[in-house]
Design a protein around this motif. Structure first.
Motif, PDB file in Angstrom:
ATOM      1  N   THR A   1       0.830  -1.204   0.000  1.00  0.00           N
ATOM      2  CA  THR A   1       0.000   0.000   0.000  1.00  0.00           C
ATOM      3  C   THR A   1       0.865   1.255   0.000  1.00  0.00           C
ATOM      4  N   LYS A   2       1.945   1.215   0.779  1.00  0.00           N
ATOM      5  CA  LYS A   2       2.844   2.368   0.853  1.00  0.00           C
ATOM      6  C   LYS A   2       3.502   2.640  -0.496  1.00  0.00           C
ATOM      7  N   VAL A   3       3.927   1.570  -1.182  1.00  0.00           N
ATOM      8  CA  VAL A   3       4.531   1.737  -2.513  1.00  0.00           C
ATOM      9  C   VAL A   3       3.523   2.307  -3.489  1.00  0.00           C
ATOM     10  N   ALA A   4       2.299   1.761  -3.474  1.00  0.00           N
ATOM     11  CA  ALA A   4       1.258   2.236  -4.393  1.00  0.00           C
ATOM     12  C   ALA A   4       0.951   3.710  -4.151  1.00  0.00           C
ATOM     13  N   THR A   5       0.906   4.121  -2.875  1.00  0.00           N
ATOM     14  CA  THR A   5       0.647   5.529  -2.547  1.00  0.00           C
ATOM     15  C   THR A   5       1.781   6.420  -3.039  1.00  0.00           C
ATOM     16  N   ALA A   6       3.017   5.950  -2.869  1.00  0.00           N
ATOM     17  CA  ALA A   6       4.168   6.740  -3.327  1.00  0.00           C
ATOM     18  C   ALA A   6       4.166   6.888  -4.845  1.00  0.00           C
ATOM     19  N   PHE A   7       3.853   5.797  -5.553  1.00  0.00           N
ATOM     20  CA  PHE A   7       3.776   5.878  -7.015  1.00  0.00           C
ATOM     21  C   PHE A   7       2.672   6.833  -7.456  1.00  0.00           C
ATOM     22  N   LYS A   8       1.573   6.889  -6.686  1.00  0.00           N
ATOM     23  CA  LYS A   8       0.485   7.820  -7.018  1.00  0.00           C
ATOM     24  C   LYS A   8       0.983   9.255  -6.903  1.00  0.00           C
ATOM     25  N   ARG A   9       1.734   9.565  -5.841  1.00  0.00           N
ATOM     26  CA  ARG A   9       2.294  10.908  -5.706  1.00  0.00           C
ATOM     27  C   ARG A   9       3.276  11.203  -6.832  1.00  0.00           C
ATOM     28  N   TYR A  10       4.057  10.177  -7.217  1.00  0.00           N
ATOM     29  CA  TYR A  10       5.027  10.340  -8.302  1.00  0.00           C
ATOM     30  C   TYR A  10       4.310  10.640  -9.622  1.00  0.00           C
ATOM     31  N   ASP A  11       3.241   9.896  -9.900  1.00  0.00           N
ATOM     32  CA  ASP A  11       2.506  10.075 -11.155  1.00  0.00           C
ATOM     33  C   ASP A  11       1.759  11.399 -11.194  1.00  0.00           C
ATOM     34  N   ASP A  12       1.331  11.900 -10.029  1.00  0.00           N
ATOM     35  CA  ASP A  12       0.566  13.150  -9.979  1.00  0.00           C
ATOM     36  C   ASP A  12       1.457  14.382 -10.046  1.00  0.00           C
ATOM     37  N   ALA A  13       2.754  14.188  -9.872  1.00  0.00           N
ATOM     38  CA  ALA A  13       3.670  15.336  -9.885  1.00  0.00           C
ATOM     39  C   ALA A  13       3.741  15.945 -11.282  1.00  0.00           C
ATOM     40  N   GLY A  14       3.963  17.242 -11.325  1.00  0.00           N
ATOM     41  CA  GLY A  14       4.098  17.930 -12.602  1.00  0.00           C
ATOM     42  C   GLY A  14       5.435  17.643 -13.256  1.00  0.00           C
ATOM     43  N   GLU A  15       5.558  18.010 -14.518  1.00  0.00           N
ATOM     44  CA  GLU A  15       6.769  17.726 -15.289  1.00  0.00           C
ATOM     45  C   GLU A  15       7.995  18.382 -14.667  1.00  0.00           C
ATOM     46  N   ASN A  16       7.817  19.579 -14.075  1.00  0.00           N
ATOM     47  CA  ASN A  16       8.956  20.323 -13.533  1.00  0.00           C
ATOM     48  C   ASN A  16       9.093  20.176 -12.019  1.00  0.00           C
TER      49      ASN A  16
ATOM     50  N   SER B   1      13.288   8.332  -4.023  1.00  0.00           N
ATOM     51  CA  SER B   1      14.083   7.675  -2.992  1.00  0.00           C
ATOM     52  C   SER B   1      13.190   6.839  -2.081  1.00  0.00           C
ATOM     53  N   GLU B   2      11.989   7.374  -1.784  1.00  0.00           N
ATOM     54  CA  GLU B   2      11.053   6.624  -0.946  1.00  0.00           C
ATOM     55  C   GLU B   2      10.616   5.339  -1.630  1.00  0.00           C
ATOM     56  N   ILE B   3      10.338   5.415  -2.942  1.00  0.00           N
ATOM     57  CA  ILE B   3       9.919   4.237  -3.691  1.00  0.00           C
ATOM     58  C   ILE B   3      11.018   3.179  -3.685  1.00  0.00           C
ATOM     59  N   THR B   4      12.256   3.616  -3.925  1.00  0.00           N
ATOM     60  CA  THR B   4      13.385   2.678  -3.950  1.00  0.00           C
ATOM     61  C   THR B   4      13.558   1.992  -2.593  1.00  0.00           C
ATOM     62  N   ALA B   5      13.524   2.793  -1.512  1.00  0.00           N
ATOM     63  CA  ALA B   5      13.721   2.230  -0.178  1.00  0.00           C
ATOM     64  C   ALA B   5      12.578   1.301   0.218  1.00  0.00           C
ATOM     65  N   THR B   6      11.339   1.711  -0.100  1.00  0.00           N
ATOM     66  CA  THR B   6      10.186   0.891   0.278  1.00  0.00           C
ATOM     67  C   THR B   6      10.145  -0.400  -0.529  1.00  0.00           C
TER      68      THR B   6
END
Length: 476
Positions: A17-32, A40-45
């Motif tokens: 669940t933590k990985v999925a949430t982190a990927f959601k934040r990653y995907d929602d981030a803007g291009e810049n 780093s959180e995704i890699t560590a988790t």
């Protein structure tokens, strides 16, 4: 009171669940937006998740052994699965699996595996189960066989139709559980991907910063103002390219050999992808059709200048053939590599197996004080104190004015942009007359060999990069 297995499963599910949430934040981030923290959180988790999954599988095996060897002798039958062994919760392609799944796997295996057995840390039982589930997922999704589709859904493997916004239509996205193992297998077959710097790409293009210069300290007197230094840098551009492999398999699927069928399919896909990545990373000449515009290490080094002596990262050997090269040429190449590449990187030699066997190994043995066992132990090779990686995309025959071997750290010189998308599709008509089905696998990636030094007519201005090459001399 919860058992160790139940606690381990709970921990694994929390991390998923933590990985999925982190990927959601990653995907929602803007291009810049700066996504370094979430990456780093995704890699560590993910590392924690792998450890947790290993613990679930270990405890599951212990539980099944205890039930089989202990409870059965006491006449105890536990409800929930065939053979009196309860199926552990938490399925998925790499989950613990029930006794029923293990029974199906055992009945669908013929002979030894030839591809998944290459993966370190993957036991034979785990490899068999992965191959079996992968085969059934493929037949259920890409092969459109209802019975297999229902089975994989029942154990928690999702079948996702391909989205046109992700890639061109006409295939199925490989689930994360399978995609991770396919990438692992690609790294076992390939050389460039596992050694270059990995950069995940959430969009088709990505620009990452590169440091060119930085903070400097200056002496100053008491009460005097300090001199200012400035961070300098530029951007490394990655643009995802799509590659495609056509794999031919017999249209007669043997239900009693699904484990081997899945193993062969995974090996075919991973091997084809690895070969293309190596070709682009080492040999690419920028041609769009063959290399997708990627310029490889060897081509880029050799073509910095028509005057080879002006290229900072190039050492020209003692003659135009492999037989002319001497140990001193390789020592000069080591000396050309900057000190920071030794401190910050993991320098290796890269060449073909032929070049290793015909040139490097004989030179090492002839130097004296070195035994054959020290030069090569199993598949591990060493030369002048550093590991040797062989890739068959390097030259197989001698030629003048060519680079048969490079030395350095790809981790510092090159970035591998991974779009992390794979799709599979089939056609029963492509090779209909030969009773073959065509399996189309696509992948999206980019490679940027951004730090290979420069070329300059003035010796003081030449700066070698973290990878250098040894070239044969031009014919006179």
């Amino acid at each position: 009171m919860a058992t160790k297995l139940q606690l381990a499963i709970k921990r694994r599910d929390e991390l998923q669940t933590k990985v999925a949430t982190a990927f959601k934040r990653y995907d929602d981030a803007g291009e810049n937006d700066d996504t370094s923290a979430v990456e780093s959180e995704i890699t560590a988790t993910n590392a924690e998740l792998k450890s947790a999954q290993d613990e679930v599988e270990r405890l599951t095996r212990l539980e099944e052994m205890r039930v089989a060897e202990g409870d059965q002798t006491k006449g105890i039958t536990r409800p929930g699965a065939a053979g009196g062994v309860a199926a552990p919760s938490g399925g998925g392609a790499n989950g613990g699996g029930s006794a029923e799944i293990k029974r199906l796997v055992s009945a669908s295996r013929v002979g030894s595996l030839k591809h998944l057995s290459r993966l370190p840390g993957l036991g034979s039982g785990e490899a068999d189960e992965w191959a079996y589930k992968f085969a059934r997922w493929f037949l259920g999704s890409v092969g459109n066989m209802a019975s297999h589709a229902e089975w994989v859904k029942s154990i928690g493997i999702e079948i996702k139709a391909q989205q046109e916004s992700i890639n061109t239509a006409g295939g199925f996205l490989v689930p994360h559980e399978f995609g991770t193992r396919l990438i692992d297998l690609t790294e076992q077959y390939g050389v460039f991907r596992p050694n270059a710097y990995p950069e995940p790409m959430k969009h088709d293009t990505k620009s990452i910063p590169r440091r060119l210069g930085g903070t400097q300290f200056f002496f100053t007197g008491e009460g005097q103002g300090g001199r200012e230094s400035e961070m300098r840098g530029d951007r490394v551009q990655l643009v995802a390219k799509k590659i495609k492999a056509i794999v031919l398999r017999s249209d007669e699927v043997d239900e009693d050999a699904l484990v081997n069928w899945g193993d062969m399919l995974a090996g075919d896909i991973a091997g084809a992808a690895a070969e293309k990545e190596d070709l682009c990373g080492f040999n690419g000449d920028g041609a769009s059709e063959e290399y997708g515009g990627i310029v490889g290490v060897r081509f880029k080094l050799l073509n910095m200048s028509s005057n080879r002596s002006h290229i900072a990262g190039l050492v020209v050997g003692s003659g135009p053939t492999w037989g002319d090269l001497v140990l001193g040429d390789f020592s000069r190449l080591k000396g050309r590599l900057p000190a920071y590449a030794f401190r910050r990187g993991t320098p290796k030699w890269y060449c073909s197996q032929t070049f290793w066997s015909e040139v490097m190994e004989p030179l090492a043995l002839a130097a004296g004080g070195t035994t054959a066992a020290e030069v090569q132990r199993g598949t591990d090779k060493m030369f002048l104190g550093y590991p040797v990686e062989t890739a068959e995309v390097f030259p197989q025959v001698t030629a003048p004015d060519d680079i048969p071997v490079i030395f350095g750290s790809l981790l510092l010189s090159s970035t591998f942009g991974d779009r992390r998308q794979m799709t599979l599709a089939t056609s029963n008509e492509y090779k209909w007359a030969e009773d073959m089905i065509a399996i189309k696998a696509t992948e999206r990636f980019d490679i940027n060999n951004h730090d290979l030094g420069n070329a300059d007519a003035v010796a003081e201005n030449r700066k070698a990069g973290p990878v250098v090459g040894l070239a044969t001399a031009a014919e006179e």
